[in-house]
Design an enzyme around this catalytic site. Sequence first.
Site, PDB file in Angstrom:
ATOM      1  N   GLY A   3      35.396 -19.226  20.385  1.00 33.71           N
ATOM      2  CA  GLY A   3      34.781 -18.268  19.472  1.00 33.71           C
ATOM      3  C   GLY A   3      34.140 -17.044  20.078  1.00 33.71           C
ATOM      4  N   PRO A  15      38.105 -21.601  24.425  1.00 33.88           N
ATOM      5  CA  PRO A  15      38.262 -20.174  24.150  1.00 33.88           C
ATOM      6  C   PRO A  15      39.729 -19.791  23.968  1.00 33.88           C
ATOM      7  CG  PRO A  15      37.848 -20.518  26.489  1.00 33.88           C
ATOM      8  CD  PRO A  15      37.818 -21.876  25.842  1.00 33.88           C
ATOM      9  N   TYR A  52      42.112  -9.112   8.270  1.00 38.96           N
ATOM     10  CA  TYR A  52      40.674  -9.192   8.590  1.00 38.96           C
ATOM     11  C   TYR A  52      40.020  -7.814   8.656  1.00 38.96           C
ATOM     12  CZ  TYR A  52      42.515 -13.531  10.767  1.00 38.96           C
ATOM     13  OH  TYR A  52      43.162 -14.695  11.044  1.00 38.96           O
ATOM     14  N   CYS A  95      56.741  -2.299   2.744  1.00 43.71           N
ATOM     15  CA  CYS A  95      56.499  -1.779   1.396  1.00 43.71           C
ATOM     16  C   CYS A  95      55.227  -2.354   0.777  1.00 43.71           C
ATOM     17  CB  CYS A  95      57.702  -2.088   0.530  1.00 43.71           C
ATOM     18  SG  CYS A  95      59.209  -1.509   1.313  1.00 43.71           S
ATOM     19  N   GLU A  96      54.105  -2.135   1.419  1.00 39.82           N
ATOM     20  CA  GLU A  96      52.793  -2.539   0.906  1.00 39.82           C
ATOM     21  C   GLU A  96      51.766  -1.558   1.431  1.00 39.82           C
ATOM     22  OE1 GLU A  96      51.221  -6.308   0.696  1.00 39.82           O
ATOM     23  OE2 GLU A  96      53.131  -7.375   0.764  1.00 39.82           O
TER      24      GLU A  96
END
Length: 421
Positions: free
Chosen positions: A239, A276, A318, A346-347
Amino acid sequence: MDHFVYREGRLFAEEVPVAGIAAQVGTPFYVYSAATLARHYRLFDEALAWGPHLVCFAVKAASNLALLKLLGEMGAGMDVVSGGEYRRARAAGVPGERIVFSGVGKTREEMRLALEGGVRQLNVESEPEMRALSQVAVALGVTAPISVRVNPDVDAKTHAKIATGKAENKFGVPIARAREVYAEAARLPGLEVVGIDVHIGSQLTELAPFEAAYTKVAELTETLRGDGHDIRRLDLGGGLGIPYARSNEVPPLPADYGALIRRTVGHLGCEIEIEPGRLIAGNAGLLVSAVIYAKEGEGRDFLILDAAMNDLIRPAMYDAWHDIVPVTEAPAEAARAPVDVVGPVCETGDTFARGRPLPPLDEGDLVAFRSAGAYGAVMAGEYNTRPLIPEVLVSGDHVAVIRARPTFDEMLARDTIPEWL
Ligand SMILES: *Cc1c(COP(=O)(O)O)cnc(C)c1O
Protein backbone atom coordinates in the site's frame (compact mmCIF):
# COMPACT_ATOMS: atom_id res chain seq x y z
CA MET A 1 14.03 7.43 -8.50
CA ASP A 2 13.94 5.64 -11.82
CA HIS A 3 16.18 4.91 -14.79
CA PHE A 4 14.17 6.80 -17.41
CA VAL A 5 16.21 9.92 -18.11
CA TYR A 6 16.85 12.36 -20.95
CA ARG A 7 20.23 12.39 -22.61
CA GLU A 8 20.83 15.16 -25.09
CA GLY A 9 17.10 15.65 -25.37
CA ARG A 10 16.20 12.00 -25.97
CA LEU A 11 14.39 9.87 -23.40
CA PHE A 12 16.24 6.69 -22.47
CA ALA A 13 15.20 3.53 -20.65
CA GLU A 14 18.51 2.72 -18.95
CA GLU A 15 20.96 2.57 -21.91
CA VAL A 16 18.31 2.29 -24.60
CA PRO A 17 16.62 5.18 -26.45
CA VAL A 18 12.86 4.87 -26.08
CA ALA A 19 12.31 6.03 -29.67
CA GLY A 20 14.42 3.08 -30.87
CA ILE A 21 12.15 0.62 -29.05
CA ALA A 22 9.13 2.33 -30.61
CA ALA A 23 10.63 1.89 -34.05
CA GLN A 24 11.24 -1.78 -33.31
CA VAL A 25 7.95 -2.87 -31.66
CA GLY A 26 5.51 -0.15 -32.76
CA THR A 27 3.34 1.92 -30.44
CA PRO A 28 1.75 1.81 -27.97
CA PHE A 29 3.81 -0.37 -25.62
CA TYR A 30 4.92 -0.69 -22.01
CA VAL A 31 8.61 -0.61 -21.18
CA TYR A 32 10.09 -1.60 -17.80
CA SER A 33 13.50 -0.87 -16.33
CA ALA A 34 15.04 -3.88 -14.59
CA ALA A 35 17.38 -1.69 -12.55
CA THR A 36 14.48 0.38 -11.20
CA LEU A 37 12.47 -2.69 -10.27
CA ALA A 38 15.47 -4.25 -8.52
CA ARG A 39 16.30 -1.03 -6.72
CA HIS A 40 12.80 -0.69 -5.28
CA TYR A 41 12.74 -4.29 -4.09
CA ARG A 42 16.11 -3.75 -2.41
CA LEU A 43 14.90 -0.60 -0.63
CA PHE A 44 12.16 -2.60 1.09
CA ASP A 45 14.49 -5.47 1.85
CA GLU A 46 16.95 -3.06 3.47
CA ALA A 47 14.20 -1.23 5.36
CA LEU A 48 13.39 -4.48 7.17
CA ALA A 49 16.97 -5.67 7.60
CA TRP A 50 16.65 -5.18 11.39
CA GLY A 51 14.88 -8.52 11.70
CA PRO A 52 13.65 -11.67 9.94
CA HIS A 53 11.42 -10.68 7.04
CA LEU A 54 10.18 -11.49 3.56
CA VAL A 55 9.21 -8.89 0.96
CA CYS A 56 6.39 -10.47 -1.04
CA PHE A 57 5.82 -8.60 -4.31
CA ALA A 58 2.09 -8.10 -4.95
CA VAL A 59 1.83 -9.93 -8.26
CA LYS A 60 -1.39 -8.17 -9.22
CA ALA A 61 0.52 -4.89 -9.70
CA ALA A 62 2.65 -6.22 -12.59
CA SER A 63 2.54 -9.90 -13.35
CA ASN A 64 4.67 -10.54 -16.44
CA LEU A 65 6.74 -13.69 -15.91
CA ALA A 66 10.00 -11.89 -16.73
CA LEU A 67 9.37 -9.30 -14.00
CA LEU A 68 8.46 -12.01 -11.48
CA LYS A 69 11.56 -13.99 -12.38
CA LEU A 70 13.79 -10.95 -11.91
CA LEU A 71 12.36 -10.26 -8.44
CA GLY A 72 12.20 -13.93 -7.46
CA GLU A 73 15.88 -14.40 -8.24
CA MET A 74 16.70 -11.52 -5.91
CA GLY A 75 14.98 -13.44 -3.14
CA ALA A 76 11.55 -11.81 -3.23
CA GLY A 77 8.47 -13.68 -2.16
CA MET A 78 5.18 -13.22 -3.97
CA ASP A 79 1.72 -12.22 -2.79
CA VAL A 80 -0.84 -13.83 -5.11
CA VAL A 81 -4.61 -13.34 -5.17
CA SER A 82 -5.74 -16.01 -7.61
CA GLY A 83 -4.86 -19.43 -8.94
CA GLY A 84 -3.66 -17.72 -12.09
CA GLU A 85 -1.23 -15.55 -10.17
CA TYR A 86 -0.07 -18.57 -8.17
CA ARG A 87 0.71 -20.33 -11.45
CA ARG A 88 2.59 -17.26 -12.68
CA ALA A 89 4.74 -17.10 -9.55
CA ARG A 90 5.59 -20.79 -9.82
CA ALA A 91 6.24 -20.55 -13.57
CA ALA A 92 8.69 -17.73 -12.79
CA GLY A 93 10.58 -20.11 -10.52
CA VAL A 94 9.42 -18.82 -7.13
CA PRO A 95 9.21 -21.68 -4.63
CA GLY A 96 5.94 -22.29 -2.80
CA GLU A 97 7.48 -21.47 0.57
CA ARG A 98 7.89 -17.88 -0.61
CA ILE A 99 4.30 -17.46 -1.85
CA VAL A 100 1.51 -16.04 0.29
CA PHE A 101 -2.03 -16.48 -1.01
CA SER A 102 -4.37 -13.55 -0.33
CA GLY A 103 -7.83 -12.71 -1.63
CA VAL A 104 -11.37 -12.50 -0.38
CA GLY A 105 -12.82 -15.33 -2.48
CA LYS A 106 -10.36 -18.17 -2.84
CA THR A 107 -12.13 -21.17 -4.33
CA ARG A 108 -11.60 -24.74 -3.14
CA GLU A 109 -9.84 -25.42 -6.42
CA GLU A 110 -7.40 -22.57 -5.75
CA MET A 111 -6.84 -23.84 -2.21
CA ARG A 112 -6.01 -27.30 -3.56
CA LEU A 113 -3.63 -25.83 -6.12
CA ALA A 114 -1.70 -23.96 -3.43
CA LEU A 115 -1.69 -26.78 -0.86
CA GLU A 116 -0.51 -29.35 -3.39
CA GLY A 117 2.02 -27.04 -5.02
CA GLY A 118 3.37 -25.58 -1.80
CA VAL A 119 2.54 -22.31 -0.11
CA ARG A 120 3.98 -20.24 2.70
CA GLN A 121 0.58 -19.36 4.09
CA LEU A 122 -2.96 -18.63 3.06
CA ASN A 123 -4.40 -15.36 4.33
CA VAL A 124 -7.94 -16.29 5.30
CA GLU A 125 -10.54 -13.53 5.00
CA SER A 126 -13.72 -15.03 6.46
CA GLU A 127 -15.06 -17.90 8.55
CA PRO A 128 -16.77 -19.66 5.62
CA GLU A 129 -13.48 -19.52 3.72
CA MET A 130 -11.61 -20.86 6.76
CA ARG A 131 -14.02 -23.80 7.09
CA ALA A 132 -13.70 -24.59 3.40
CA LEU A 133 -9.91 -24.52 3.68
CA SER A 134 -10.05 -26.86 6.65
CA GLN A 135 -12.10 -29.34 4.62
CA VAL A 136 -9.81 -29.10 1.60
CA ALA A 137 -6.70 -29.60 3.74
CA VAL A 138 -8.19 -32.60 5.56
CA ALA A 139 -9.24 -34.18 2.26
CA LEU A 140 -5.68 -33.79 0.96
CA GLY A 141 -4.19 -35.02 4.23
CA VAL A 142 -2.12 -31.86 4.71
CA THR A 143 -2.00 -28.95 7.15
CA ALA A 144 -2.70 -25.47 5.79
CA PRO A 145 -0.62 -22.68 7.35
CA ILE A 146 -2.90 -19.68 7.84
CA SER A 147 -2.98 -16.09 8.91
CA VAL A 148 -6.34 -14.42 9.38
CA ARG A 149 -6.72 -11.10 7.62
CA VAL A 150 -8.14 -8.67 10.13
CA ASN A 151 -9.97 -5.50 9.16
CA PRO A 152 -8.70 -2.85 11.59
CA ASP A 153 -11.32 -0.22 10.62
CA VAL A 154 -8.69 2.36 9.74
CA ASP A 155 -9.16 5.08 7.14
CA ALA A 156 -6.27 4.73 4.66
CA LYS A 157 -7.00 8.23 3.30
CA THR A 158 -6.71 7.07 -0.28
CA HIS A 159 -9.08 6.78 -3.27
CA ALA A 160 -12.30 5.05 -2.16
CA LYS A 161 -11.91 2.31 -4.79
CA ILE A 162 -8.59 1.18 -3.32
CA ALA A 163 -9.27 1.61 0.42
CA THR A 164 -9.63 -1.82 2.01
CA GLY A 165 -9.27 -1.39 5.76
CA LYS A 166 -12.53 0.30 6.75
CA ALA A 167 -15.28 -1.68 8.47
CA GLU A 168 -17.57 -1.25 5.44
CA ASN A 169 -15.03 -2.78 3.03
CA LYS A 170 -15.40 -6.42 2.00
CA PHE A 171 -11.96 -7.42 3.26
CA GLY A 172 -10.93 -9.40 6.31
CA VAL A 173 -12.73 -10.15 9.55
CA PRO A 174 -13.56 -7.30 11.93
CA ILE A 175 -10.66 -6.98 14.35
CA ALA A 176 -13.12 -6.95 17.26
CA ARG A 177 -14.13 -10.51 16.33
CA ALA A 178 -10.61 -11.79 15.73
CA ARG A 179 -10.37 -13.74 19.00
CA GLU A 180 -13.46 -15.78 18.14
CA VAL A 181 -12.19 -16.49 14.65
CA TYR A 182 -8.76 -17.57 15.89
CA ALA A 183 -10.41 -19.80 18.49
CA GLU A 184 -12.36 -21.53 15.73
CA ALA A 185 -9.21 -21.78 13.59
CA ALA A 186 -7.47 -23.59 16.43
CA ARG A 187 -10.38 -26.05 16.75
CA LEU A 188 -10.70 -26.82 13.03
CA PRO A 189 -8.67 -29.77 11.71
CA GLY A 190 -6.12 -29.26 8.96
CA LEU A 191 -5.25 -25.68 9.86
CA GLU A 192 -2.20 -24.26 11.58
CA VAL A 193 -2.30 -20.65 12.73
CA VAL A 194 1.02 -18.97 11.94
CA GLY A 195 0.24 -15.28 12.11
CA ILE A 196 -1.92 -12.24 11.49
CA ASP A 197 -2.50 -10.44 8.19
CA VAL A 198 -3.61 -6.89 7.49
CA HIS A 199 -3.75 -4.73 4.33
CA ILE A 200 -5.54 -1.40 4.55
CA GLY A 201 -5.36 -0.08 1.00
CA SER A 202 -3.24 1.13 -1.85
CA GLN A 203 -1.50 4.39 -2.80
CA LEU A 204 -1.20 5.57 0.81
CA THR A 205 0.72 8.83 1.01
CA GLU A 206 1.00 9.10 4.80
CA LEU A 207 2.33 6.78 7.49
CA ALA A 208 -0.36 7.57 10.07
CA PRO A 209 -2.95 5.03 8.81
CA PHE A 210 -0.27 2.30 8.76
CA GLU A 211 0.71 3.27 12.29
CA ALA A 212 -2.90 3.04 13.48
CA ALA A 213 -3.37 -0.37 11.86
CA TYR A 214 -0.05 -1.86 12.98
CA THR A 215 -0.58 -0.65 16.55
CA LYS A 216 -3.86 -2.56 16.59
CA VAL A 217 -2.12 -5.62 15.14
CA ALA A 218 0.52 -5.44 17.89
CA GLU A 219 -2.18 -5.39 20.58
CA LEU A 220 -3.98 -8.26 18.90
CA THR A 221 -0.74 -10.27 18.76
CA GLU A 222 -0.39 -10.03 22.56
CA THR A 223 -4.06 -10.90 23.07
CA LEU A 224 -3.93 -13.93 20.79
CA ARG A 225 -0.69 -15.13 22.32
CA GLY A 226 -2.43 -14.84 25.70
CA ASP A 227 -5.16 -17.07 24.27
CA GLY A 228 -2.51 -19.67 23.42
CA HIS A 229 -2.01 -19.04 19.68
CA ASP A 230 1.51 -19.23 18.30
CA ILE A 231 1.60 -15.90 16.43
CA ARG A 232 5.05 -15.90 14.83
CA ARG A 233 4.50 -14.00 11.57
CA LEU A 234 2.92 -10.65 10.83
CA ASP A 235 1.89 -9.96 7.24
CA LEU A 236 1.50 -6.19 7.13
CA GLY A 237 0.24 -5.92 3.54
CA GLY A 238 1.28 -3.42 0.90
CA GLY A 239 0.00 0.00 0.00
CA LEU A 240 2.87 2.47 0.23
CA GLY A 241 2.17 5.11 -2.43
CA ILE A 242 4.31 6.68 -5.12
CA PRO A 243 4.53 10.29 -6.32
CA TYR A 244 2.44 10.39 -9.51
CA ALA A 245 2.34 14.17 -9.70
CA ARG A 246 5.69 15.84 -9.33
CA SER A 247 4.16 18.86 -7.66
CA ASN A 248 2.32 16.87 -4.97
CA GLU A 249 3.63 15.92 -1.56
CA VAL A 250 6.22 13.16 -1.61
CA PRO A 251 4.99 9.89 -0.05
CA PRO A 252 7.04 8.34 2.77
CA LEU A 253 10.15 6.39 1.82
CA PRO A 254 10.47 2.63 2.35
CA ALA A 255 13.13 3.32 5.00
CA ASP A 256 10.66 5.40 7.04
CA TYR A 257 8.03 2.73 6.55
CA GLY A 258 10.46 0.06 7.77
CA ALA A 259 11.28 2.18 10.83
CA LEU A 260 7.57 2.55 11.56
CA ILE A 261 7.13 -1.22 11.39
CA ARG A 262 10.02 -1.69 13.78
CA ARG A 263 8.54 0.87 16.17
CA THR A 264 5.02 -0.59 16.17
CA VAL A 265 5.58 -4.35 16.01
CA GLY A 266 9.37 -4.87 16.21
CA HIS A 267 9.28 -5.79 19.92
CA LEU A 268 7.09 -8.84 19.27
CA GLY A 269 9.85 -10.94 17.73
CA CYS A 270 7.71 -11.93 14.76
CA GLU A 271 8.91 -12.55 11.24
CA ILE A 272 7.66 -9.62 9.16
CA GLU A 273 6.07 -10.03 5.74
CA ILE A 274 5.10 -7.08 3.57
CA GLU A 275 3.33 -7.09 0.21
CA PRO A 276 4.33 -3.97 -1.76
CA GLY A 277 3.26 -3.83 -5.40
CA ARG A 278 2.90 -0.29 -6.63
CA LEU A 279 6.08 1.08 -5.07
CA ILE A 280 8.19 -1.68 -6.59
CA ALA A 281 6.74 -1.63 -10.11
CA GLY A 282 5.04 1.76 -10.56
CA ASN A 283 8.00 3.94 -11.41
CA ALA A 284 9.74 1.05 -13.14
CA GLY A 285 7.45 1.30 -16.18
CA LEU A 286 6.46 3.72 -18.92
CA LEU A 287 3.58 3.56 -21.35
CA VAL A 288 4.84 4.88 -24.68
CA SER A 289 2.36 6.13 -27.25
CA ALA A 290 2.33 8.09 -30.51
CA VAL A 291 0.18 11.07 -31.40
CA ILE A 292 -2.38 10.16 -34.08
CA TYR A 293 -3.77 13.68 -34.49
CA ALA A 294 -3.54 17.07 -32.86
CA LYS A 295 -7.10 18.36 -33.09
CA GLU A 296 -8.47 21.83 -32.45
CA GLY A 297 -11.78 21.79 -30.62
CA GLU A 298 -14.20 24.48 -29.47
CA GLY A 299 -12.14 26.41 -26.99
CA ARG A 300 -9.85 23.45 -26.27
CA ASP A 301 -7.26 21.44 -28.09
CA PHE A 302 -6.96 17.66 -28.10
CA LEU A 303 -4.00 15.40 -28.49
CA ILE A 304 -5.36 12.07 -29.77
CA LEU A 305 -2.97 9.24 -28.91
CA ASP A 306 -2.80 5.66 -30.10
CA ALA A 307 -2.96 4.50 -26.46
CA ALA A 308 -6.36 4.42 -24.82
CA MET A 309 -8.25 3.64 -21.63
CA ASN A 310 -8.14 -0.07 -22.44
CA ASP A 311 -4.32 0.05 -22.27
CA LEU A 312 -4.07 2.21 -19.12
CA ILE A 313 -7.34 2.45 -17.22
CA ARG A 314 -6.12 4.30 -14.14
CA PRO A 315 -7.13 7.82 -15.23
CA ALA A 316 -10.65 6.64 -16.21
CA MET A 317 -11.10 4.40 -13.18
CA TYR A 318 -9.42 6.30 -10.35
CA ASP A 319 -9.10 9.83 -11.81
CA ALA A 320 -5.40 9.07 -11.60
CA TRP A 321 -2.80 11.62 -12.65
CA HIS A 322 0.13 10.43 -14.77
CA ASP A 323 3.01 12.62 -15.81
CA ILE A 324 3.04 12.74 -19.65
CA VAL A 325 6.33 13.72 -21.26
CA PRO A 326 7.55 14.02 -24.85
CA VAL A 327 10.04 11.32 -25.82
CA THR A 328 12.06 13.97 -27.62
CA GLU A 329 12.52 16.77 -25.14
CA ALA A 330 11.13 20.13 -26.21
CA PRO A 331 13.52 23.08 -26.24
CA ALA A 332 13.37 24.98 -22.94
CA GLU A 333 11.99 28.04 -24.72
CA ALA A 334 9.11 26.08 -26.39
CA ALA A 335 5.73 27.41 -25.27
CA ARG A 336 3.53 25.05 -23.30
CA ALA A 337 -0.19 25.14 -24.03
CA PRO A 338 -2.98 23.25 -22.25
CA VAL A 339 -4.32 20.23 -24.17
CA ASP A 340 -6.70 17.40 -23.41
CA VAL A 341 -4.80 14.15 -23.89
CA VAL A 342 -7.21 11.46 -25.07
CA GLY A 343 -7.30 8.04 -26.68
CA PRO A 344 -9.28 6.91 -29.74
CA VAL A 345 -11.83 4.79 -27.82
CA CYS A 346 -15.48 5.77 -28.24
CA GLU A 347 -16.06 7.02 -24.68
CA THR A 348 -15.56 10.41 -23.12
CA GLY A 349 -14.00 8.55 -20.20
CA ASP A 350 -11.11 7.75 -22.54
CA THR A 351 -9.32 10.86 -21.35
CA PHE A 352 -5.84 10.71 -19.83
CA ALA A 353 -5.51 14.37 -18.85
CA ARG A 354 -7.42 17.62 -19.19
CA GLY A 355 -5.81 20.97 -19.85
CA ARG A 356 -2.34 19.51 -19.46
CA PRO A 357 0.38 22.03 -20.35
CA LEU A 358 2.51 20.37 -23.03
CA PRO A 359 4.94 21.62 -25.63
CA PRO A 360 3.78 21.50 -29.26
CA LEU A 361 3.27 17.89 -30.41
CA ASP A 362 2.03 16.63 -33.74
CA GLU A 363 1.23 13.50 -35.72
CA GLY A 364 3.77 10.75 -35.13
CA ASP A 365 5.43 12.37 -32.11
CA LEU A 366 6.00 10.06 -29.17
CA VAL A 367 4.95 10.65 -25.58
CA ALA A 368 5.60 8.60 -22.44
CA PHE A 369 3.33 8.18 -19.42
CA ARG A 370 5.47 7.93 -16.32
CA SER A 371 4.71 5.70 -13.33
CA ALA A 372 2.78 3.26 -15.51
CA GLY A 373 4.55 0.09 -14.37
CA ALA A 374 1.99 -0.90 -11.73
CA TYR A 375 -1.71 -1.51 -12.41
CA GLY A 376 -1.03 -0.69 -16.06
CA ALA A 377 -0.55 -3.68 -18.35
CA VAL A 378 -2.25 -6.00 -15.84
CA MET A 379 -5.50 -4.02 -16.03
CA ALA A 380 -5.48 -3.72 -19.83
CA GLY A 381 -8.30 -5.12 -21.92
CA GLU A 382 -9.27 -5.41 -25.55
CA TYR A 383 -12.19 -2.97 -25.60
CA ASN A 384 -12.85 -1.70 -29.13
CA THR A 385 -10.99 -4.85 -30.31
CA ARG A 386 -7.70 -3.19 -29.58
CA PRO A 387 -4.93 -5.78 -29.15
CA LEU A 388 -3.21 -5.98 -25.75
CA ILE A 389 -0.09 -3.91 -26.18
CA PRO A 390 3.43 -5.36 -25.94
CA GLU A 391 5.57 -5.28 -22.83
CA VAL A 392 9.31 -4.67 -23.18
CA LEU A 393 12.02 -5.12 -20.57
CA VAL A 394 15.27 -3.16 -20.61
CA SER A 395 18.31 -4.01 -18.53
CA GLY A 396 21.40 -1.92 -19.27
CA ASP A 397 21.63 -2.12 -23.04
CA HIS A 398 19.60 -5.34 -23.27
CA VAL A 399 16.10 -5.07 -24.70
CA ALA A 400 13.54 -7.87 -24.89
CA VAL A 401 9.89 -8.07 -25.80
CA ILE A 402 8.48 -9.92 -22.79
CA ARG A 403 4.95 -10.04 -24.17
CA ALA A 404 4.30 -9.71 -27.87
CA ARG A 405 1.35 -7.89 -29.38
CA PRO A 406 -1.21 -10.47 -30.53
CA THR A 407 -2.24 -10.47 -34.18
CA PHE A 408 -5.84 -9.76 -35.11
CA ASP A 409 -6.09 -13.32 -36.41
CA GLU A 410 -5.15 -14.61 -32.95
CA MET A 411 -7.71 -12.36 -31.34
CA LEU A 412 -10.54 -13.36 -33.68
CA ALA A 413 -9.62 -17.04 -33.42
CA ARG A 414 -10.64 -17.02 -29.74
CA ASP A 415 -14.29 -16.53 -30.74
CA THR A 416 -16.40 -19.40 -32.01
CA ILE A 417 -19.39 -19.07 -34.30
CA PRO A 418 -21.76 -21.98 -33.47
CA GLU A 419 -22.57 -24.39 -36.29
CA TRP A 420 -26.28 -23.63 -36.02
CA LEU A 421 -25.85 -19.97 -36.93
C1 LIG B 1 -3.26 -4.92 -3.80
C2 LIG B 1 -2.70 -5.58 -2.63
C3 LIG B 1 -1.36 -5.37 -2.26
C4 LIG B 1 -0.45 -4.41 -2.97
O1 LIG B 1 -0.81 -3.07 -2.80
P1 LIG B 1 0.16 -1.92 -3.37
O2 LIG B 1 -0.60 -0.68 -3.12
O3 LIG B 1 0.35 -2.18 -4.81
O4 LIG B 1 1.42 -1.98 -2.61
C5 LIG B 1 -0.87 -6.07 -1.18
N1 LIG B 1 -1.63 -6.94 -0.49
C6 LIG B 1 -2.91 -7.18 -0.82
C7 LIG B 1 -3.70 -8.15 -0.02
C8 LIG B 1 -3.50 -6.50 -1.89
O5 LIG B 1 -4.78 -6.73 -2.20
